[in-house]
Design an enzyme around this catalytic site. Structure first.
Site, PDB file in Angstrom:
ATOM      1  N   ARG A 105       0.843  -1.182   0.000  1.00 35.29           N
ATOM      2  CA  ARG A 105       0.000   0.000   0.000  1.00 35.29           C
ATOM      3  C   ARG A 105       0.885   1.241   0.000  1.00 35.29           C
ATOM      4  O   ARG A 105       1.701   1.420   0.903  1.00 35.29           O
ATOM      5  CB  ARG A 105      -0.884  -0.027   1.253  1.00 35.29           C
ATOM      6  CG  ARG A 105      -1.901   1.075   1.290  1.00 35.29           C
ATOM      7  CD  ARG A 105      -2.994   0.788   2.290  1.00 35.29           C
ATOM      8  NE  ARG A 105      -2.532   0.840   3.674  1.00 35.29           N
ATOM      9  CZ  ARG A 105      -3.328   1.086   4.684  1.00 35.29           C
ATOM     10  NH1 ARG A 105      -4.609   1.297   4.486  1.00 35.29           N
ATOM     11  NH2 ARG A 105      -2.871   1.111   5.918  1.00 35.29           N
ATOM     12  N   THR A 109      -0.900   7.617  -1.117  1.00 38.21           N
ATOM     13  CA  THR A 109      -2.157   7.557  -1.885  1.00 38.21           C
ATOM     14  C   THR A 109      -3.107   6.497  -1.328  1.00 38.21           C
ATOM     15  O   THR A 109      -4.289   6.490  -1.659  1.00 38.21           O
ATOM     16  CB  THR A 109      -1.875   7.194  -3.363  1.00 38.21           C
ATOM     17  OG1 THR A 109      -1.309   5.871  -3.384  1.00 38.21           O
ATOM     18  CG2 THR A 109      -0.911   8.171  -3.997  1.00 38.21           C
ATOM     19  N   ASP A 201      -1.047  -2.818  12.860  1.00 37.80           N
ATOM     20  CA  ASP A 201      -0.581  -3.363  11.574  1.00 37.80           C
ATOM     21  C   ASP A 201      -0.410  -4.872  11.717  1.00 37.80           C
ATOM     22  O   ASP A 201       0.453  -5.348  12.465  1.00 37.80           O
ATOM     23  CB  ASP A 201       0.747  -2.705  11.188  1.00 37.80           C
ATOM     24  CG  ASP A 201       1.170  -3.108   9.780  1.00 37.80           C
ATOM     25  OD1 ASP A 201       1.194  -2.228   8.903  1.00 37.80           O
ATOM     26  OD2 ASP A 201       1.449  -4.309   9.551  1.00 37.80           O
ATOM     27  N   ASP A 204       3.106  -6.278  10.906  1.00 38.21           N
ATOM     28  CA  ASP A 204       4.083  -5.953  11.953  1.00 38.21           C
ATOM     29  C   ASP A 204       3.834  -6.783  13.210  1.00 38.21           C
ATOM     30  O   ASP A 204       4.772  -7.246  13.851  1.00 38.21           O
ATOM     31  CB  ASP A 204       4.020  -4.471  12.315  1.00 38.21           C
ATOM     32  CG  ASP A 204       4.676  -3.608  11.254  1.00 38.21           C
ATOM     33  OD1 ASP A 204       5.478  -4.146  10.466  1.00 38.21           O
ATOM     34  OD2 ASP A 204       4.376  -2.397  11.208  1.00 38.21           O
TER      35      ASP A 204
HETATM   36  N1  URA Z   1      -3.601  -3.072   7.446  1.00 35.85           N
HETATM   37  C1  URA Z   1      -3.315  -3.417   8.727  1.00 35.85           C
HETATM   38  O1  URA Z   1      -2.414  -4.213   8.961  1.00 35.85           O
HETATM   39  N2  URA Z   1      -4.013  -2.852   9.716  1.00 35.85           N
HETATM   40  C2  URA Z   1      -5.000  -1.972   9.498  1.00 35.85           C
HETATM   41  O2  URA Z   1      -5.620  -1.524  10.463  1.00 35.85           O
HETATM   42  C3  URA Z   1      -5.303  -1.626   8.162  1.00 35.85           C
HETATM   43  C4  URA Z   1      -4.584  -2.188   7.154  1.00 35.85           C
END
Ligand code: URA
Length: 210
Positions: A105, A109, A201, A204
């Protein structure tokens, strides 16, 4: 599977998800729970698969016993967080074929950028289950499913752990034929496209990269 949105409100799923959301949960526990929860979600996302029967002998008698019909299904991991769901689902469906769609991502953007695409042959004849833990803006999920359809897939289901209303709406608009299975629908997205309250995330948290 006929509903566009299927929320798995099973107590075990909800309990495990709460531990995963907790910021104090360490990486190893998060990963283990993701594996467990992915198997419970796999149970739901494979509901209603086509069945046939085969003639077998039990120690007691002959019988026509139920067995899965058709070609092996295809599991498609949307990298990199999809791999966290993939492992558990694959344990439950070990003969599934596996593909990968690499999308990251762009943080400015929020649009998906493709960097990898490798999927099993004969997608048109298979049930295709695309996995990605977080359905946030829906941009990468929609793009991944666009690519799978271009590769021939016609029977696709989408499996995630958490979904935002924005992502669900975007998927419904772009791919109304693709049912979504998720453990929960959260409140909203924040200004940088993260799910709130969410779990942070997912990549992560499962790989310990932050
Ligand atoms: N990707 C993620 O890992 N967490 C989010 O909250 C949104 C996208």
């Amino acid at each position: 599977m006929s509903d566009h949105l299927n929320v798995v409100d099973h107590p075990l799923v909800q309990h495990k998800l709460t531990i995963m959301r907790d910021v104090a949960t360490p990486t190893a526990v998060f990963r283990q729970l993701l594996r467990e929860i992915s198997q419970l979600l796999a149970y739901e996302v494979t509901r209603g698969l086509a069945m046939t029967t085969k003639r077998i002998n039990t120690p007691m008698a002959e019988m026509d016993a139920p067995t899965l019909a058709g070609k092996k299904l295809a599991l498609i991991s949307i990298l990199r967080a999809g791999n966290g769901l993939l492992d558990g689902v694959l344990e439950l469906i070990p003969s599934a074929r596996v593909g990968f769609v690499g999308l990251y991502r762009d943080e400015e953007t929020l649009q998906p950028v493709q960097y990898y695409f490798k999927v099993p042959e004969g997608l048109d004849d298979r049930l295709v289950i695309a996995v990605d833990p977080m359905l946030a803006t829906g941009n990468s999920s929609v793009a991944a499913i666009d690519l799978l359809k271009q590769a021939g897939a016609t029977n696709i289901r989408f499996l995630c752990l958490l979904a935002a209303p924005e992502g669900i709406a975007r998927m419904k608009e772009a791919h109304p034929d693709v049912p979504i299975v998720t453990a929960a629908v959260d409140e909203r997205l924040n200004e940088v496209g993260y799910i709130v309250p969410g779990l942070g995330d997912a990549g992560d948290r499962m790989f310990g990269t932050k």
